[in-house]
Structures are given as structure tokens and as C-alpha cells.
Write an enzyme that holds these catalytic residues in place. Structure first.
Site, PDB file in Angstrom:
ATOM      1  N   SER A  52      -2.647  -2.182   3.331  1.00 14.01           N
ATOM      2  CA  SER A  52      -1.701  -1.099   3.636  1.00 14.01           C
ATOM      3  C   SER A  52      -2.272  -0.034   4.550  1.00 14.01           C
ATOM      4  O   SER A  52      -1.529   0.845   5.002  1.00 14.01           O
ATOM      5  CB  SER A  52      -1.231  -0.450   2.326  1.00 14.01           C
ATOM      6  OG  SER A  52      -0.359  -1.308   1.627  1.00 14.01           O
ATOM      7  N   LYS A  55      -0.540   0.528   7.754  1.00 12.92           N
ATOM      8  CA  LYS A  55       0.697   1.312   7.790  1.00 12.92           C
ATOM      9  C   LYS A  55       0.540   2.558   8.662  1.00 12.92           C
ATOM     10  O   LYS A  55       1.527   3.149   9.096  1.00 12.92           O
ATOM     11  CB  LYS A  55       1.117   1.716   6.373  1.00 12.92           C
ATOM     12  CG  LYS A  55       1.672   0.579   5.512  1.00 12.92           C
ATOM     13  CD  LYS A  55       2.101   1.107   4.144  1.00 12.92           C
ATOM     14  CE  LYS A  55       2.890   0.071   3.344  1.00 12.92           C
ATOM     15  NZ  LYS A  55       2.081  -0.995   2.789  1.00 12.92           N
ATOM     16  N   SER A 112       3.487   4.039  -0.494  1.00 12.41           N
ATOM     17  CA  SER A 112       3.000   2.858   0.222  1.00 12.41           C
ATOM     18  C   SER A 112       4.081   1.784   0.287  1.00 12.41           C
ATOM     19  O   SER A 112       3.818   0.583   0.137  1.00 12.41           O
ATOM     20  CB  SER A 112       1.728   2.290  -0.433  1.00 12.41           C
ATOM     21  OG  SER A 112       1.037   1.446   0.454  1.00 12.41           O
TER      22      SER A 112
END
Length: 384
Positions: A52, A55, A112
């Protein structure tokens, strides 16, 4: 060519030399922002599964869209079935929802949310595949040379890779370019429509740590089975910012412990020294055939260097320029360089610029200069 060697005061206090940081992370990168100094790197240029943490690239694309006026914080995005069905961490948006850009940003940073990432990708580019292509193009423009992305969320994929250095450089870009949006990274809780309270807290472990010495304010955690536990983090102490990236930890507790250890090391083992205050004169250089005999040299923004503990008395500063400098000289002209050598670091080279205009001398001045030069040559020829 003349070089002037200046030494820092030897009266500075001495301490043990800065100790190398031994990390249990498989890959790491630590960066001092003000001095633009890499404090530590471990396999930092190897493309790895970013989970993540990638991101941040999705957020960068959205932040740039806000900055450019293509969307506002109140713009709403539709939620496709693909976004709704995303697994893993979620913001818990549904097809009937129309979340705003601000809500989606918080859903990505704090929750997230993989679903939020897909909604952003489709909202900006039509499809996630098209968005991935746009991210790769933008990453290349930003100089992220070890990045290739296949999706918006960091979902495991053999082709989805970023180096820890690239993640750190991207974090630095976001902090510098989006001062109005960056504070969202420090928010600790967001629960979209009160749907899942258990998923509402920011996973960044440093946001909850109040050391009294430094404060963390970002950025993004990551975890998959392949990548392990990672964090792109940033912390500030007395105005000095450190960015770090770690990956490959075995648990969320190990990630929290290693992050805190690393930030403490970065702040305690290095000190910032101001060698040249902004706007101050470094040296006055002789001028050839100018209306003034000397010109003050300075730097655009001052010179700060990061010095390992115990190495303060071994910092060397060298001023280099062609002497005399021929007129005319315009204020701001680069006419030399300041070379700073810190033990264990690469030389830091800063341009020296003229701090005033120096026009050419008039006829009398030029004649006087020519006579002086002929006199010097005559002395040299006779050996007097």
C-alpha cells in the site's frame, strides 16, 4: 585560479562519531530534507513489492488534479462495482455512494482503502489500467527510475514494483509541492458514514508516539505477505525534517519499533550546522577592470550541512573562483563555488554568485589596470 580554504572553529564540542544504523528491514532509505543528504540506504534502489505504500503515487495524481483545477475537494466520484468489490483494506464505499475527493483522500491515507483507490483511478482516467499507464508516465517525469505500477492500490502483482528510494523521493515531492494537502497525512481517524469503526484508525504507528523530541506527520504504511510490513514516514524536530522508508519487517510491532529507532538515530546522531547564513557575504573577490576593485560573493539561500556527531572539527570549507573576476559583473552571476567536505559524505558544492553589479571601469580605470598589469609583468621578467 585561486582557492581559499576555510576551517570551522575547533572549539565546537566533541562527541563519539556517528554510529551506523543496523536495520532489520530488508530495504531502507533515510533522508535529511534541509541538507538534501541521504543518511542511510540499504538495497534502496532495488524495485520491490511496495504494497500500500505505492498508494502515494495514486494520491500524487489526485493532488496534482486538485492543484491544476481539474477537480476540487468537493468533486464527487462514482463508485463502480469493481471498486466496491475490492478486497483487502477498504474505505467501505458502495455503488450508490458519491464520495468527495476529500473523503477519498482520507479513505486512502487513513483507511488504506483499496476501493477508494480504484474509484480515484476510474474517476481520473476512466479505467484503472489507463490510470496505471498515466502513473508510470508521471513517475518517469518525476525521476522515479525504479518504479513500474500496474494498479492504483498496491494489490500484489508481479509487475507492480517500487524502490524504497523512489518512495522516499515521492514523499519529498508531496511534502514540498502540496503544503495545503499534506497535513491530511497526520489525521488519525476517518470513518466513512460510520460504517466500520474498527477500520477507522490510521495505521501509521508513529502518529501515536509523543516523544517530546520529535513529531511524526506522515505518510503511508504497507503490508502484504510478499512485501512484509513497511512504512514511508516523516518526522520533524526543531524544524528539521527526516523522511525514511523501510520494508520487509516481520510484524506491525517490528515496523513500529524499527521506525522509532530509526527516527531517534537520525535526529540524535547528526546535527545541522549553518556555515553560511542566507544573504551573508562569503568572500570579497578581486575584480579586473571594473568600477569597483572587489565584489562580494554569496549563495542564493545560505549553506546548511548535516554533520555526524563528533565530526564537527573536521568539516572543511573551500571557496574557489577565477581571480581576478573580469568586469562587467551582474548581480546574481555565478562566478565561483563553495565546496564543503564532511567526513563520510560526498562533497556538497554550492554556486557562489555576485551580490552586486560591477560595471566595466571607465577609460581611465581601464588604462590604470593595463599599466598595473604591464608593471607586474615587468617585475616578473626582471626577477625583482
Amino acid at each position: 585560479m585561486r582557492a581559499f580554504l576555510l576551517w570551522l572553529s575547533a572549539s565546537l564540542c566533541l562527541a563519539a562519531p556517528a554510529r551506523a544504523f543496523e536495520t532489520t528491514a530488508t530495504s531502507a532509505w533515510v533522508y535529511d530534507v534541509a541538507s538534501r543528504t541521504v543518511l542511510m540506504e540499504k538495497d534502496a534502489d532495488i524495485p520491490l513489492p511496495p504494497a500500500s505504500m505505492s498508494k502515494l503515487m495514486t494520491l500524487t495524481m489526485l493532488f496534482e488534479a486538485v492543484r491544476d483545477g481539474r477537480v476540487t475537494m468537493d468533486t464527487t466520484f462514482p463508485v463502480s462495482e469493481r471498486a466496491w468489490r475490492m478486497g483487502g483494506s477498504k474505505m467501505f464505499i458502495e455503488p450508490a455512494d458519491r464520495p468527495t475527493v476529500e473523503e477519498l483522500i482520507k479513505g486512502i491515507i487513513i483507511n488504506s482503502g483499496n476501493d477508494a483507490c480504484v474509484a480515484v483511478a476510474e474517476g481520473l482516467a476512466g479505467t484503472e489500467e489507463a490510470f496505471a499507464r498515466q502513473m508510470n508516465e508521471r513517475a518517469a517525469e518525476l525521476g522515479l527510475t525504479h518504479t513500474h505500477l500496474t494498479n492504483s492500490s498496491g494489490w500484489p502483482d508481479p509487475g507492480h514494483r517500487m524502490s524504497m528510494e523512489d518512495l522516499g523521493l515521492l514523499a519529498d515531492y508531496m511534502i514540498r509541492e502540496f503544503p495545503d494537502l499534506y497535513p491530511l497525512f497526520a489525521e488519525t481517524e476517518f470513518n466513512y458514514k460510520d460504517r466500520v469503526p474498527s477500520n477507522a484508525r490510521n495505521r501509521n504507528p508513529l502518529l501515536a508516539i509523543g516523544t517530546g523530541e520529535w513529531t511524526a506527520d506522515g505518510l503511508k504504511t504497507g503490508h502484504t505477505q510478499e512485501a512484509g510490513y513497511g512504512l514511508v514516514g516523516s518526522a520533524i524536530q526543531d524544524g528539521r525534517r527526516v523522511i525514511f522508508v523501510i520494508s520487509g519487517l516481520q510484524s506491525d510491532r517490528a515496523r513500529a519499533t524499527e521506525s522509532e529507532r530509526l527516527v531517534n538515530w537520525a535526529f540524535r546522531e547528526f546535527t545541522m550546522q549553518t556555515l553560511v547564513p542566507a544573504g551573508s557575504t562569503v568572500v570579497e573577490a578581486p575584480v579586473w577592470l571594473g568600477s569597483a576593485s572587489r565584489v562580494p560573493l554569496t549563495t542564493e539561500a545560505g549553506v546548511n550541512v548535516l554533520v555526524p556527531a563528533g565530526a564537527q572539527d573536521r568539516v572543511r570549507v573551500e571557496v574557489v573562483y577565477d581571480s581576478p573576476i573580469p568586469a562587467p559583473i551582474a548581480k546574481g552571476d555565478p562566478v565561483g563555488r563553495l565546496v564543503v567536505t564532511v567526513p563520510g559524505s560526498r562533497d556538497a558544492i554550492t554556486p557562489l554568485i555576485a551580490n552586486t553589479d560591477v560595471p566595466e571601469a571607465g577609460f581611465v580605470g581601464r588604462m590604470r589596470g593595463a599599466v598595473m598589469q604591464l608593471g607586474q609583468r615587468a617585475v616578473a621578467a626582471t626577477g625583482i
